[in-house]
Design a protein around this motif. Structure first.
Motif, PDB file in Angstrom:
ATOM      1  N   ALA A  40       0.830  -1.213   0.000  1.00 19.65           N
ATOM      2  CA  ALA A  40       0.000   0.000   0.000  1.00 19.65           C
ATOM      3  C   ALA A  40       0.858   1.253   0.000  1.00 19.65           C
ATOM      4  N   ALA A  41       1.921   1.226   0.789  1.00 13.73           N
ATOM      5  CA  ALA A  41       2.794   2.399   0.871  1.00 13.73           C
ATOM      6  C   ALA A  41       3.484   2.665  -0.463  1.00 13.73           C
ATOM      7  N   PHE A  44       0.990   3.910  -3.161  1.00 14.64           N
ATOM      8  CA  PHE A  44       0.072   4.995  -2.798  1.00 14.64           C
ATOM      9  C   PHE A  44      -0.056   6.036  -3.903  1.00 14.64           C
ATOM     10  N   PHE A  45       1.084   6.412  -4.503  1.00 13.46           N
ATOM     11  CA  PHE A  45       1.028   7.479  -5.511  1.00 13.46           C
ATOM     12  C   PHE A  45       0.501   6.980  -6.854  1.00 13.46           C
ATOM     13  N   ASN A  47      -2.148   4.593  -7.031  1.00 18.75           N
ATOM     14  CA  ASN A  47      -3.591   4.486  -6.836  1.00 18.75           C
ATOM     15  C   ASN A  47      -3.891   4.589  -5.337  1.00 18.75           C
ATOM     16  N   ALA A  48      -4.223   5.806  -4.927  1.00 18.35           N
ATOM     17  CA  ALA A  48      -4.402   6.083  -3.498  1.00 18.35           C
ATOM     18  C   ALA A  48      -5.577   5.305  -2.921  1.00 18.35           C
ATOM     19  N   ASP A  50      -6.980   2.390  -3.822  1.00 19.11           N
ATOM     20  CA  ASP A  50      -6.646   0.974  -3.596  1.00 19.11           C
ATOM     21  C   ASP A  50      -5.670   0.819  -2.436  1.00 19.11           C
ATOM     22  N   SER A  51      -4.723   1.756  -2.366  1.00 22.92           N
ATOM     23  CA  SER A  51      -3.719   1.679  -1.291  1.00 22.92           C
ATOM     24  C   SER A  51      -4.380   1.805   0.076  1.00 22.92           C
ATOM     25  N   ILE A  52      -5.341   2.716   0.171  1.00 21.99           N
ATOM     26  CA  ILE A  52      -6.014   2.915   1.461  1.00 21.99           C
ATOM     27  C   ILE A  52      -6.793   1.661   1.856  1.00 21.99           C
ATOM     28  N   ALA A  55      -4.333  -0.934   2.839  1.00 23.94           N
ATOM     29  CA  ALA A  55      -3.735  -0.559   4.126  1.00 23.94           C
ATOM     30  C   ALA A  55      -4.707  -0.844   5.270  1.00 23.94           C
ATOM     31  N   THR A 105     -11.123  -3.809  -3.270  1.00 31.56           N
ATOM     32  CA  THR A 105     -10.492  -2.863  -4.210  1.00 31.56           C
ATOM     33  C   THR A 105     -11.195  -2.857  -5.565  1.00 31.56           C
ATOM     34  N   PRO A 138      -0.612  -1.014  -6.225  1.00 28.29           N
ATOM     35  CA  PRO A 138      -0.726  -1.670  -4.907  1.00 28.29           C
ATOM     36  C   PRO A 138      -1.359  -3.054  -4.984  1.00 28.29           C
TER      37      PRO A 138
END
Lengths: 498, 521
Positions: A40-41, A44-45, A47-48, A50-52, A55, A105, A138
């Protein structure tokens, strides 16, 4: 039941409870959680959203995992049955976590496909229901990480847990078991060593891919799926369009991943002579060379490099492809299937029957043929300078009969779902060996060709392939026991109600 | 050391020449078998008498050559020691030589002389047909059933009859008169893992088995004569191949030629009985009550047949769109035909309901399972046998249980009897050898051009002496079109290996090699 319930403990107890299963699940969740958080980290940039989501799920997994690690302890002498139950239930829980991630997601729209995708990940099978290039970074990293975790789980099972607990029976022959004492003096030390070696191998593979000119994203995903013998790629054409350097890196690391961790440990300790003298390693290398030679001779327009890549991919049960080998002649396909079924070395990240077992079965067969001539002679089976006991051979043959039976049942179920006979056999053997692709899915492992029913049928096969057949059988036994308990309790309640 | 060596030389000399007759069990048995085989050719020749084709002379000339070769070998040799290696050599070489001589009528009669097949192809086909006959397999390379005459086709049926119980069992009935113990030979030859001593004398057991075999043949032939449809010729021909669980038929469409339920029921009964352990038949004949049902293997055999038949009927009816009656008819017939490794077909025409090569994959998978398992031990059928499957399954379950409870002592039981560990080991060895043979056979067959489906099913079918396979080699197809010449030779070898349960063929070189080594030393 009551004793089991007591020993397994409960989540709400005030003192740490003795439960190997729950501790194993907690460990699994923690590992998956951390890996998911990393994915996720990094992504993040890209696909925010999906990352959230990843996470959030991963944090929950880490939280539950840490809670569990504090809550449960491992008994001093864990019985084999509890280890098998723990391994099977850990795998099942991880599959559910993975499926939840794909569904949340939106990478996969239906539950069946999500479960299959997750199971294929955690069992290191190179099949997928998604278009890899359509996945966000992510999710793609998480998908690759599931195979990495799956490989690690498989290694813990066959290298650490089972040989020590089962005194070398079935999973790893005694000779290797004794050597296990050096790699795995205790469960904890063994686990740590295996983890470090696996991590080091993954990092080395990652760097090698980068040096070979691969993109960062691809290098990370491919490193995780090569070292785990998973075979997932972030491109739709696997390694078909990859450069020569990348292919060479993949070939080398697939081969290494098919080597026993006991042997790799000797290499790490600087005992090169012992490593090179390993009979199983020699047989493994001979198999690869033989298949490569056969493919070069039998298939038109296949270079030595491509043949070697295909042979290593099959023998290590990875599933990466540089050519569409499903178009090979029937003879070449038969040879590849035998290589896939034989699989990699025992105690490696690869699966299949395992080279050591296949070799011992051959020696056993030769002994039985000789016994026909001399019925009263005492003829031993020797491997690596030591005699293999009759009880080991007994267990080996008994276990392999179950393995064949599982392949047959899987193939029958697929045939029942409408897959052609040869395709069913291929798919079942390929999946149970955790290779994945077959003529029905194509060399690139497109699992949508199997249909929803076919995908569901293959999920237990993946578990059996990745973690050996024993956890699956134990899980079935537990289910039957649970069913019997439910029936008994229902009857009791009905009697009380009357 | 020198004493040992000189002793060995003396023994070798004693073994090989005594007076004017050479001491060799292998050659002696071979001579006897060839003499017996020539009788089948003579019978075929008499059936063919009056026809204008060259089959009559082919059969009589072949009979003469075979008889002379047989009687010469038999007359110039006498039985030697019966050690395991001699037994395997006797059985293995006898079968190979008989197959070779058995191909003579086909070659001389031009049975395979059709357009598109050259001389080498004709010889390969003749060997294939002979191997298929004497191993009671039932696979055929015949593409045109109108070429061979009635006599040649009857000879073809007789080869299966010989193959069914085994030429060597016939020899065993004679061997005791020559002063040679025959139990070892009987054990190696009679299909199944072992032959219990049912009577005090081996010759008595062999005669009992033989007479039971003849009795069943007569019963099936008589039933087919009584039933409207088949001629006397057809009845006798099918009597031979039913009880032998061979599966040859003088008609291209096999039992489907008659399109008669009554005929199919009679054939099913014949196949069912032939798939039962012949020792149980002997027990029943001796008046033992409940001889069949008390036997665990018999119960499992019946359960397997019923279960597989129900599954196939269900699949054909629900998934295949067959009518209920049709599903039942073709389902039961084909399950029994394949479980007993007979391999008869009841498709009335290519693409008919009985053509299992066109069935649904799940139904074919069940048939493939039956290919592998076969019927009971000590029956005329092939496969790994029901009893072995029972023991191997119990052995596998024990291994899994022991993986959970490593120190547990768990016995493997068959029925109420605990199976000895050495027997389990032998059966496991048999299974592993079987698996190795299947895998290597598939690789060989596909390497020489066989299709995957055809290769898998034909190799398993050949090892189990089944007959038809799947795909192009299905019940209405033939092996000439499905496989290349090398492929057919591989299959011929596999049929013999399967008929003799692997070891005699695999070890038939052991005795000659040992003899050579002894001479050299």
């Amino acid at each position: 039941m009551s004793r089991d319930a007591e020993t397994e403990g409960g989540l709400l107890g005030s003192v740490p409870r003795d439960s190997f299963s729950r501790l194993a699940i907690s460990d699994g969740l923690t590992h998956v959680g951390f890996v998911g958080l990393a994915a996720a980290a990094i992504g993040f940039f890209d696909n925010a959203a999906d990352s959230i989501i990843i996470a959030t799920i991963s944090s929950t997994a880490v939280g539950v995992g840490i809670f569990g690690r504090r809550r449960f302890v491992r008994r001093q002498h864990t019985a084999a049955a509890h280890i098998l139950a723990g391994v099977a239930s850990t795998w099942a829980i991880l599959v559910l976590v993975g499926a939840a991630t794909y569904l949340a997601t939106g990478a996969i729209g239906n539950v069946n496909a999500a479960l299959f995708e997750s199971a294929a990940g955690f069992s290191t099978v190179a099949l997928t229901t998604v278009e890899p290039e359509a996945l966000s970074l992510p999710v793609a990293l998480f998908r690759g990480a599931t195979q990495w975790i799956g490989g690690l789980l498989g290694l813990f099972t066959v290298v650490v847990a089972l040989p020590r607990t089962m005194k070398g029976r079935v999973q790893v022959p005694k000779g290797v078991g004794r050597r296990a004492d050096r790699l795995v003096p205790t469960l904890e030390i063994g686990g740590r060593r295996v983890f470090r070696m696996y991590l080091a191998l993954s990092l080395a593979c990652f760097i090698a891919y980068l040096l070979a000119g691969m993109r960062l994203r691809s290098a990370a995903i491919h490193a995780m799926t090569t070292v785990s013998t998973g075979g997932f790629t972030d491109t739709t054409d696997s390694f078909l369009s990859a450069g020569t350097a990348s292919r060479s890196v993949a070939t080398v690391f697939m081969f290494i991943s098919g080597i026993s961790f006991f042997a790799l440990f000797w290499l790490v300790r600087g005992n090169h002579r012992r490593f090179l003298g390993s009979p199983e390693l020699r047989i493994y290398a001979t198999i690869v060379v033989t298949i490569t030679t056969y493919l070069v001779l039998a298939v038109d327009d296949v270079s030595v490099g491509d043949a070697l890549f295909t042979a290593v991919s099959a023998s290590s049960t990875t599933g990466l492809a540089v050519v569409d080998w499903t178009l090979f002649s029937s003879g070449a396909l038969a040879v590849l299937l035998v290589a896939i079924a034989t699989g990699a070395m025992g105690a490696s990240a690869g699966s299949g029957l395992r080279v050591i077992r296949a070799w011992l079965l051959l020696l056993f067969a030769a002994r039985e043929v000789r016994r026909q001539l001399e019925p009263n002679a005492v003829i031993g089976v020797k491997h690596g300078g030591r005699s293999v006991g009759d009880d080991e051979l007994d267990d080996l043959t008994g276990y392999q009969i179950a393995h064949f039976g599982l392949c047959a049942i899987g193939a029958f179920m697929l045939a029942l779902a409408g897959t052609e006979l040869v395709d069913s056999l291929w798919a079942a053997i390929s999946v149970i060996s955790t290779f994945g692709p077959s003529p029905v899915t194509g060399a690139l492992g497109d699992a949508t060709a199997l249909g929803s029913v076919g995908q569901l049928i293959l999920i237990p096969g993946m578990l059996a392939g990745r973690l050996t057949i024993l956890p699956l059988l134990h899980a079935i036994a537990l289910l039957l026991r649970a069913k019997a308990w439910i029936v008994r309790e229902s009857r009791r309640l009905l009697r009380v109600g009357r | 050391m020198s004493v040992l060596r000189s002793g060995r030389v003396r023994k070798a000399t004693e073994l090989h020449v005594t007076g004017l007759r050479v001491k060799s069990t292998t050659l002696n048995v071979m001579g006897m078998a060839l003499t017996a085989v020539s009788a089948g050719m003579v019978i075929g020749g008499f059936v063919e008498l009056g026809s204008t084709n060259r089959d009559t002379s082919a059969l009589f000339w072949s009979a003469l050559v075979t008889f002379v070769a047989g009687i010469t070998l038999f007359g110039s040799t006498q039985p030697g020691d019966v050690r395991p290696r001699d037994v395997f050599a006797s059985v293995g070489w006898t079968w190979v030589i008989v197959t070779g001589f058995g191909a003579l009528p086909y070659v001389l009669g031009g049975t395979f002389d059709v357009s598109g097949i050259d001389t080498s192809g004709q010889i390969v086909n003749a060997i294939f047909e002979s191997a298929s006959g004497y191993s009671a397999t039932g696979s055929t390379a015949l593409t045109d059933f109108s070429i061979p005459g009635r006599g040649m086709l009857m000879y073809r049926q007789i080869t299966q009859w010989y193959g069914g119980m085994g030429i060597v069992v016939l020899a065993v009935a004679v061997l005791p008169f020559l002063g040679v113990g025959g139990l070892d030979l009987l054990t190696a030859e009679a299909p199944g893992p072992g032959s219990d001593r049912l009577t005090p004398r081996v010759s008595q057991t062999a005669k009992g088995l033989w007479s039971t075999y003849v009795l069943f043949t007569v019963a099936v032939a008589t039933a087919l004569i009584i039933i409207p449809g088949p001629s006397v010729y057809d009845a006798i021909a099918h009597g031979f191949s039913t009880v032998a669980t061979g599966g040859f038929s003088p008609h291209a469409s096999s039992i489907g030629h008659f399109d008669s339920v009554a005929v199919e029921i009679a054939i099913i009964a014949g196949m069912l009985v032939s798939g039962i352990n012949f020792n149980l038949h002997l027990l029943a004949r001796s008046g033992t009550r409940n001889a069949y049902w008390a036997n665990s293997e018999f119960r499992a055999y019946i359960a397997m047949l019923v279960g597989c038949a129900l599954l196939i009927i269900g699949i054909l009816w629900l998934d295949g769109g067959f009518a209920v009656g049709e599903s039942i008819r073709v389902g039961i017939f084909n399950v029994v035909a394949l479980a007993t490794s007979t391999g008869f077909g009841n498709a009335t025409n290519p693409g008919g309901a009985g053509d299992f090569a066109l069935w649904m994959p799940a139904a074919q998978m069940i048939l493939l399972f039956l290919f592998v398992v076969g019927a009971s031990t000590s029956s005329t059928s092939g496969g790994i046998k029901v009893m072995r499957l029972q023991v191997l399954l119990a052995h596998s379950i024990r291994s899994i249980r022991r993986s959970q409870h490593p120190r547990a002592v768990i016995a493997v039981k068959h029925g109420a009897v605990a199976v000895r560990e050495d027997v389990i080991s032998r059966m496991a060895g048999f299974f592993v050898v079987y698996a190795i043979l299947v895998l290597s056979g598939i690789i060989l067959l596909t390497a020489v051009g066989g299709g995957p489906l055809e290769s898998i099913s034909a190799i398993i079918g050949a090892l189990s002496n089944m007959g038809p396979a799947l795909g192009e080699a299905g019940p209405t197809g033939n092996f000439t079109e499905a496989f290349t010449e090398p492929g057919r030779l591989v299959l011929s070898a596999y049929m013999l290996i399967g008929r003799l349960e692997f070891f005699p063929i695999l070890l038939m070189f052991a005795a000659p090699i040992r003899a050579m080594r002894e001479r050299i030393l």
